[in-house]
Motif scaffolding. Structure first.
Motif, PDB file in Angstrom:
ATOM      1  N   UNK A  91       0.839  -1.502  -0.129  1.00  0.00           N
ATOM      2  CA  UNK A  91      -0.006  -0.133  -0.595  1.00  0.00           C
ATOM      3  C   UNK A  91       0.674   1.559   0.135  1.00  0.00           C
ATOM      4  N   UNK A  92       1.713   1.402  -0.873  1.00  0.00           N
ATOM      5  CA  UNK A  92       2.346   2.624  -1.288  1.00  0.00           C
ATOM      6  C   UNK A  92       1.265   3.464  -1.599  1.00  0.00           C
ATOM      7  N   UNK A  93       1.829   5.312  -1.053  1.00  0.00           N
ATOM      8  CA  UNK A  93       1.217   6.205  -1.303  1.00  0.00           C
ATOM      9  C   UNK A  93       0.408   6.303  -2.461  1.00  0.00           C
ATOM     10  N   UNK A  94      -1.098   6.729  -2.466  1.00  0.00           N
ATOM     11  CA  UNK A  94      -0.915   6.649  -4.094  1.00  0.00           C
ATOM     12  C   UNK A  94      -1.338   7.578  -4.701  1.00  0.00           C
ATOM     13  N   UNK A  95      -1.187   9.374  -4.276  1.00  0.00           N
ATOM     14  CA  UNK A  95      -0.563   9.797  -5.165  1.00  0.00           C
ATOM     15  C   UNK A  95       1.021  10.382  -4.389  1.00  0.00           C
ATOM     16  N   UNK A  96       1.818  10.339  -5.040  1.00  0.00           N
ATOM     17  CA  UNK A  96       3.124  10.692  -5.062  1.00  0.00           C
ATOM     18  C   UNK A  96       3.562  12.416  -4.665  1.00  0.00           C
ATOM     19  N   UNK A  97       4.107  12.329  -4.564  1.00  0.00           N
ATOM     20  CA  UNK A  97       4.582  13.875  -4.501  1.00  0.00           C
ATOM     21  C   UNK A  97       6.145  14.324  -4.898  1.00  0.00           C
ATOM     22  N   UNK A  98       6.003  14.898  -6.464  1.00  0.00           N
ATOM     23  CA  UNK A  98       6.841  15.166  -7.208  1.00  0.00           C
ATOM     24  C   UNK A  98       7.498  17.076  -6.710  1.00  0.00           C
ATOM     25  N   UNK A  99       8.749  17.360  -7.557  1.00  0.00           N
ATOM     26  CA  UNK A  99       9.270  17.843  -7.694  1.00  0.00           C
ATOM     27  C   UNK A  99      10.112  18.959  -9.031  1.00  0.00           C
ATOM     28  N   UNK A 100       9.311  19.400  -9.943  1.00  0.00           N
ATOM     29  CA  UNK A 100       9.084  19.632 -11.289  1.00  0.00           C
ATOM     30  C   UNK A 100      10.802  20.123 -11.190  1.00  0.00           C
ATOM     31  N   UNK A 101      11.972  19.870 -12.181  1.00  0.00           N
ATOM     32  CA  UNK A 101      12.443  21.345 -12.717  1.00  0.00           C
ATOM     33  C   UNK A 101      12.468  21.577 -14.131  1.00  0.00           C
ATOM     34  N   UNK A 102      12.959  22.420 -14.436  1.00  0.00           N
ATOM     35  CA  UNK A 102      12.764  23.268 -16.621  1.00  0.00           C
ATOM     36  C   UNK A 102      13.253  24.536 -16.410  1.00  0.00           C
ATOM     37  N   UNK A 103      13.602  24.298 -17.383  1.00  0.00           N
ATOM     38  CA  UNK A 103      14.918  25.535 -18.374  1.00  0.00           C
ATOM     39  C   UNK A 103      13.605  26.164 -18.808  1.00  0.00           C
ATOM     40  N   UNK A 116      -2.109  17.954 -13.426  1.00  0.00           N
ATOM     41  CA  UNK A 116      -1.428  17.720 -12.203  1.00  0.00           C
ATOM     42  C   UNK A 116      -3.037  18.611 -11.493  1.00  0.00           C
ATOM     43  N   UNK A 117      -3.578  19.439 -11.832  1.00  0.00           N
ATOM     44  CA  UNK A 117      -4.593  20.172 -12.039  1.00  0.00           C
ATOM     45  C   UNK A 117      -5.967  19.154 -11.725  1.00  0.00           C
ATOM     46  N   UNK A 118      -6.057  18.829 -12.469  1.00  0.00           N
ATOM     47  CA  UNK A 118      -7.179  17.503 -12.350  1.00  0.00           C
ATOM     48  C   UNK A 118      -7.076  15.962 -12.293  1.00  0.00           C
ATOM     49  N   UNK A 119      -6.170  16.158 -11.223  1.00  0.00           N
ATOM     50  CA  UNK A 119      -5.800  14.988 -10.085  1.00  0.00           C
ATOM     51  C   UNK A 119      -6.057  13.557 -11.165  1.00  0.00           C
ATOM     52  N   UNK A 120      -5.200  13.825 -12.576  1.00  0.00           N
ATOM     53  CA  UNK A 120      -4.793  12.333 -13.237  1.00  0.00           C
ATOM     54  C   UNK A 120      -3.473  12.155 -13.121  1.00  0.00           C
ATOM     55  N   UNK A 121      -2.488  12.979 -12.498  1.00  0.00           N
ATOM     56  CA  UNK A 121      -0.818  12.361 -12.372  1.00  0.00           C
ATOM     57  C   UNK A 121      -0.614  11.482 -11.750  1.00  0.00           C
ATOM     58  N   UNK A 122      -1.518  11.168 -10.744  1.00  0.00           N
ATOM     59  CA  UNK A 122      -0.945  10.516  -9.811  1.00  0.00           C
ATOM     60  C   UNK A 122      -0.044  11.208  -8.773  1.00  0.00           C
ATOM     61  N   UNK A 123      -0.216  12.492  -9.080  1.00  0.00           N
ATOM     62  CA  UNK A 123       1.398  12.563  -8.208  1.00  0.00           C
ATOM     63  C   UNK A 123       0.132  14.139  -7.763  1.00  0.00           C
ATOM     64  N   UNK A 124       1.377  14.759  -6.548  1.00  0.00           N
ATOM     65  CA  UNK A 124       1.343  16.514  -6.438  1.00  0.00           C
ATOM     66  C   UNK A 124       2.182  16.739  -6.943  1.00  0.00           C
ATOM     67  N   UNK A 169      10.458  20.725   0.877  1.00  0.00           N
ATOM     68  CA  UNK A 169       9.352  19.710   0.239  1.00  0.00           C
ATOM     69  C   UNK A 169       9.347  18.153   0.673  1.00  0.00           C
ATOM     70  N   UNK A 170       8.305  17.457   0.561  1.00  0.00           N
ATOM     71  CA  UNK A 170       8.411  15.818   0.607  1.00  0.00           C
ATOM     72  C   UNK A 170       8.548  16.013  -0.815  1.00  0.00           C
ATOM     73  N   UNK A 171       8.399  14.995  -0.702  1.00  0.00           N
ATOM     74  CA  UNK A 171       8.812  14.544  -1.810  1.00  0.00           C
ATOM     75  C   UNK A 171       9.036  12.807  -2.575  1.00  0.00           C
ATOM     76  N   UNK A 172       8.533  12.819  -3.491  1.00  0.00           N
ATOM     77  CA  UNK A 172       8.489  11.396  -3.933  1.00  0.00           C
ATOM     78  C   UNK A 172      10.416  10.557  -5.206  1.00  0.00           C
ATOM     79  N   UNK A 173       9.604  11.971  -5.631  1.00  0.00           N
ATOM     80  CA  UNK A 173      10.308  11.805  -7.125  1.00  0.00           C
ATOM     81  C   UNK A 173      10.926  13.187  -7.637  1.00  0.00           C
ATOM     82  N   UNK A 278       3.004   2.053  -9.425  1.00  0.00           N
ATOM     83  CA  UNK A 278       4.366   1.435  -8.517  1.00  0.00           C
ATOM     84  C   UNK A 278       4.770  -0.083 -10.114  1.00  0.00           C
ATOM     85  N   UNK A 279       4.570   0.820 -11.189  1.00  0.00           N
ATOM     86  CA  UNK A 279       5.237  -0.780 -11.674  1.00  0.00           C
ATOM     87  C   UNK A 279       5.693  -0.864 -11.976  1.00  0.00           C
TER      88      UNK A 279
END
Length: 291
Positions: A91-103, A116-124, A169-173, A278-279
């Motif tokens: 039962x790992x967290x269903x919604x992961x926490x992520x930090x995004x890095x961009x240029x 993320x806005x529509x809650x379909x990312x599987x992460x926050x 922040x807390x994060x998974x990825x 988690x696949x």
């Protein structure tokens, strides 16, 4: 300039099932042992996927069951049943926490922010870190914190500033959504198996910078993109997902780049979905993806 606020419905997906992920040494009867234990404990198996790497003698399994219980209790019972050293997640967290890095390029980030806005990312998405300010406005429109951290290369000072933001922040990825700078091995070692990158090429071909120019000059007949975990070796980490489309002599380097952006967005979205579900199992420099 007229600013507007997005007013869109929020869709929330509820999933009351438990997920069980197992990686261990292979042995005869593992599937029977695991399914037997779950049956004895009144768990109904909704899905079961497994794979055996015969060369490495490794067993991989992902299950979904529809009974909720204490994850720690079930994990302990599985640990008693499975070979020593088994990696087990219950039962790992269903919604992961992520930090995004961009240029500067927006296409991958925009797709992530919309999902993320529509809650379909599987992460926050916790925040976005950019080494330029080009994408700050789109983050504000989606109410996601943006941090401008100048980063021209793998310099200790620049990387420490990035680490200081991440530490808030807390994060998974950490997702590199077209972050066009090289991270130092020291930085990468802070986040083992946690940094996901989208590379604008079908790896292992055309690593490093300007892959579309390289592809154009080589006269390739396929254009691709690769999502992979980041390791110390540039663009050599375990591959999660890849995709290609046909190309021919009529395409310019600019045409290839335009087509490539569409592939990059699709490949990164697919990779994030299977990782957040988690696949994905990592071993050596390879992955097993149980879709």
């Amino acid at each position: 300039m007229i600013k507007f606020q997005l007013q869109l419905p929020i869709i929330v997906a509820l999933n009351m099932n438990m997920v069980i992920v197992i990686q261990c040494t292979d042995q005869v009867g593992l599937v029977a042992k695991i399914s037997g234990l779950l049956a004895n404990e009144s768990y109904n198996i909704l899905s079961m996927q497994e794979h055996v790497d015969k060369a490495e003698n490794l067993f991989f399994m992902r299950l979904e069951v529809n009974k909720q219980s204490a994850a720690s209790v079930l994990e302990e019972k599985l640990r008693e049943l499975l070979p020593e050293g088994a990696l087990i997640k219950v039962n790992p967290d269903a919604v992961k926490k992520v930090i995004v890095m961009v240029t500067k390029e927006y296409h991958c980030l925009a797709d992530i922010l919309i999902r993320n806005y529509f809650k379909t990312l599987g992460a926050s998405v916790q925040c976005v870190i950019g080494n330029y300010t080009n994408l700050e406005d789109i983050c504000k429109r989606f109410d996601v914190p943006f941090y401008h951290v100048p980063y021209e290369g793998p310099h200790p000072e620049s990387e420490q500033r990035v680490l200081n933001v991440i530490d808030q922040y807390q994060y998974d990825y950490i997702v590199l959504a077209k972050f066009m700078r090289i991270l130092s091995p020291d930085f990468v070692r802070h986040f083992p198996k946690k940094i996901i990158n989208i590379h604008h090429s079908f790896l292992p071909a055309f690593v490093g910078a300007n892959p579309y120019k390289q592809a154009y000059e080589r006269g390739v007949k396929l254009v691709g993109a690769t999502a992979h975990f980041v390791t110390d070796e540039l663009d050599e980490g375990p591959i999660i997902a890849q995709q290609i489309i046909s190309a021919d002599h009529s395409l310019t380097a600019a045409d290839m780049m335009k087509a490539g952006k569409e592939i990059e967005t699709a490949v990164l979205a697919k990779a994030l979905k299977v990782v957040f579900d988690d696949r994905v199992f990592i071993y050596k420099n390879k992955t097993v993806v149980l879709e």
